[in-house]
Motif scaffolding. Sequence first.
Motif, PDB file in Angstrom:
ATOM      1  N   THR A  62      28.767 -49.497  15.916  1.00  0.00           N
ATOM      2  CA  THR A  62      29.645 -50.667  16.009  1.00  0.00           C
ATOM      3  C   THR A  62      30.829 -50.272  16.886  1.00  0.00           C
ATOM      4  N   PRO A  63      30.872 -50.726  18.146  1.00  0.00           N
ATOM      5  CA  PRO A  63      31.936 -50.288  19.048  1.00  0.00           C
ATOM      6  C   PRO A  63      33.254 -51.016  18.812  1.00  0.00           C
ATOM      7  N   SER A  64      34.321 -50.375  19.208  1.00  0.00           N
ATOM      8  CA  SER A  64      35.633 -51.012  19.260  1.00  0.00           C
ATOM      9  C   SER A  64      35.946 -51.266  20.721  1.00  0.00           C
ATOM     10  N   VAL A  65      36.041 -52.529  21.087  1.00  0.00           N
ATOM     11  CA  VAL A  65      36.171 -52.916  22.491  1.00  0.00           C
ATOM     12  C   VAL A  65      37.543 -53.533  22.753  1.00  0.00           C
ATOM     13  N   LYS A  66      38.180 -53.087  23.840  1.00  0.00           N
ATOM     14  CA  LYS A  66      39.528 -53.575  24.145  1.00  0.00           C
ATOM     15  C   LYS A  66      39.642 -53.911  25.627  1.00  0.00           C
ATOM     16  N   VAL A  67      40.274 -55.032  25.936  1.00  0.00           N
ATOM     17  CA  VAL A  67      40.434 -55.457  27.324  1.00  0.00           C
ATOM     18  C   VAL A  67      41.693 -54.833  27.933  1.00  0.00           C
ATOM     19  N   PHE A  68      41.593 -54.438  29.208  1.00  0.00           N
ATOM     20  CA  PHE A  68      42.706 -53.886  29.974  1.00  0.00           C
ATOM     21  C   PHE A  68      42.822 -54.649  31.286  1.00  0.00           C
ATOM     22  N   THR A  69      43.998 -54.604  31.898  1.00  0.00           N
ATOM     23  CA  THR A  69      44.187 -55.331  33.158  1.00  0.00           C
ATOM     24  C   THR A  69      43.692 -54.549  34.365  1.00  0.00           C
ATOM     25  N   ASN A  70      43.576 -53.230  34.255  1.00  0.00           N
ATOM     26  CA  ASN A  70      43.087 -52.446  35.390  1.00  0.00           C
ATOM     27  C   ASN A  70      42.552 -51.093  34.922  1.00  0.00           C
ATOM     28  N   GLY A  71      42.017 -50.328  35.878  1.00  0.00           N
ATOM     29  CA  GLY A  71      41.442 -49.024  35.570  1.00  0.00           C
ATOM     30  C   GLY A  71      42.455 -47.956  35.217  1.00  0.00           C
ATOM     31  N   PRO A  72      43.536 -47.795  36.024  1.00  0.00           N
ATOM     32  CA  PRO A  72      44.494 -46.733  35.722  1.00  0.00           C
ATOM     33  C   PRO A  72      45.055 -46.776  34.298  1.00  0.00           C
ATOM     34  N   ILE A  73      45.251 -47.971  33.743  1.00  0.00           N
ATOM     35  CA  ILE A  73      45.770 -48.060  32.374  1.00  0.00           C
ATOM     36  C   ILE A  73      44.731 -47.539  31.377  1.00  0.00           C
ATOM     37  N   GLN A  74      43.456 -47.750  31.673  1.00  0.00           N
ATOM     38  CA  GLN A  74      42.417 -47.202  30.806  1.00  0.00           C
ATOM     39  C   GLN A  74      42.432 -45.673  30.831  1.00  0.00           C
ATOM     40  N   ILE A  75      42.575 -45.104  32.024  1.00  0.00           N
ATOM     41  CA  ILE A  75      42.622 -43.639  32.148  1.00  0.00           C
ATOM     42  C   ILE A  75      43.851 -43.097  31.409  1.00  0.00           C
ATOM     43  N   GLN A  76      44.949 -43.838  31.493  1.00  0.00           N
ATOM     44  CA  GLN A  76      46.165 -43.441  30.774  1.00  0.00           C
ATOM     45  C   GLN A  76      45.906 -43.423  29.261  1.00  0.00           C
ATOM     46  N   ALA A  77      45.202 -44.448  28.775  1.00  0.00           N
ATOM     47  CA  ALA A  77      44.868 -44.512  27.347  1.00  0.00           C
ATOM     48  C   ALA A  77      43.965 -43.348  26.944  1.00  0.00           C
ATOM     49  N   MET A  78      43.068 -42.959  27.848  1.00  0.00           N
ATOM     50  CA  MET A  78      42.215 -41.797  27.572  1.00  0.00           C
ATOM     51  C   MET A  78      43.060 -40.534  27.463  1.00  0.00           C
ATOM     52  N   GLY A  79      44.030 -40.394  28.353  1.00  0.00           N
ATOM     53  CA  GLY A  79      44.909 -39.235  28.316  1.00  0.00           C
ATOM     54  C   GLY A  79      45.692 -39.164  27.020  1.00  0.00           C
ATOM     55  N   ALA A  80      45.980 -40.343  26.456  1.00  0.00           N
ATOM     56  CA  ALA A  80      46.723 -40.401  25.188  1.00  0.00           C
ATOM     57  C   ALA A  80      45.797 -40.244  23.982  1.00  0.00           C
ATOM     58  N   GLY A  81      44.480 -40.197  24.238  1.00  0.00           N
ATOM     59  CA  GLY A  81      43.520 -40.007  23.159  1.00  0.00           C
ATOM     60  C   GLY A  81      43.135 -41.264  22.406  1.00  0.00           C
ATOM     61  N   SER A  82      43.530 -42.429  22.918  1.00  0.00           N
ATOM     62  CA  SER A  82      43.255 -43.675  22.196  1.00  0.00           C
ATOM     63  C   SER A  82      42.033 -44.428  22.725  1.00  0.00           C
ATOM     64  N   LEU A  83      41.374 -43.880  23.756  1.00  0.00           N
ATOM     65  CA  LEU A  83      40.210 -44.538  24.347  1.00  0.00           C
ATOM     66  C   LEU A  83      39.232 -43.463  24.813  1.00  0.00           C
ATOM     67  N   ASN A  84      37.945 -43.678  24.525  1.00  0.00           N
ATOM     68  CA  ASN A  84      36.936 -42.685  24.918  1.00  0.00           C
ATOM     69  C   ASN A  84      36.107 -43.091  26.123  1.00  0.00           C
ATOM     70  N   PHE A  85      35.884 -44.408  26.303  1.00  0.00           N
ATOM     71  CA  PHE A  85      35.064 -44.882  27.415  1.00  0.00           C
ATOM     72  C   PHE A  85      35.744 -46.061  28.094  1.00  0.00           C
TER      73      PHE A  85
END
Length: 325
Positions: A62-85
């Motif tokens: 069961t995935p947890s899916v979240k919308v972002f406005t662009n790619g760099p913010i997703q990478i930032q979230a990964m760096g913070a440990g709050s997003l895996n994919f």
Amino acid sequence: MLTRRNMIKTTAAITAASAFSIGGGARAQSADMTIGYIADFPNASVLAIAEDQKLWEAEGITPSVKVFTNGPIQIQAMGAGSLNFGTIGPGALWLPASGRAKVVGVNDIGFSDRVIVQSGINSIADLKGKKVGVPQGTSGDMILRMALTKAGMTIGDIQVVPMDPATVVSAFTSKQIDGAGIWYPLIDTVKPRVPDMKELASNQDFYPQTSFINTFVARNEIVQENPDLVKTFLRVMKKAMDYRAANLDRSIQITTAFLNAPADATEKVARSRKMLTAKELDDFTKDGTVNKWLSDFNKMFQEFGTVKDPLPPEQFYTADLFTGA
């Protein structure tokens, strides 16, 4: 935009993921299947299809899916440990090339980016000294820089005005800027208001040497610590891509409902892209085509001054995980 519908869906997914993580076993992975996406057809369609076709359920996830406005913010979230994919466009590929995340697969190829200008501007050279709006670090930024390079110019020859995509549209329609690096379907919003606007450059001007690819990315640590989870994610994405390639009309309907977006805009974007199958991408991975695409972006990022010493694709594209999924 994070619609109320997506917010409810995301909250429900998080709750479900937490519940499944308590029981252990196969479903314990659910808490780690956190996925970001951009709310457009190429990036959202695979998730919409996976939900509609119950592809996650088949994996006990069961995935947890979240919308972002662009790619760099997703990478930032990964760096913070709050997003895996996540799913990112080509403009954000400099971040994996800098070691900030791993590319785990290619999603599709886009032809929707343009350099647009006001009436009276007839060439890229005419933009010298003029104000050009661009969302920095996006494919709009990239098409602008590529067009300038082709014309023998640099970003220093124009007045760059950094803006988010919606502001680019409003600034261009009110003639506060002379040009923009932007994409469809946003340009469809501009055209009725500025009917004499022109398009001076597009992705197709640089294809096939350079392919504007959307990619799947993963947090460095999840790739290292849980490669099986990465394979599970990719297995679902590959099945969704195959469904999309074989059932484009239905995929457009599913994605339109998933995004709560205008059907005509979703369809225009969908039909402006090259949909790839899992087998095509396995072959492109094995014969080095994907690495060539990524190498081409590395060269551009160096030329643009975005990344001084990008990693070779072999160090940030997990080819074995993709073909092994």
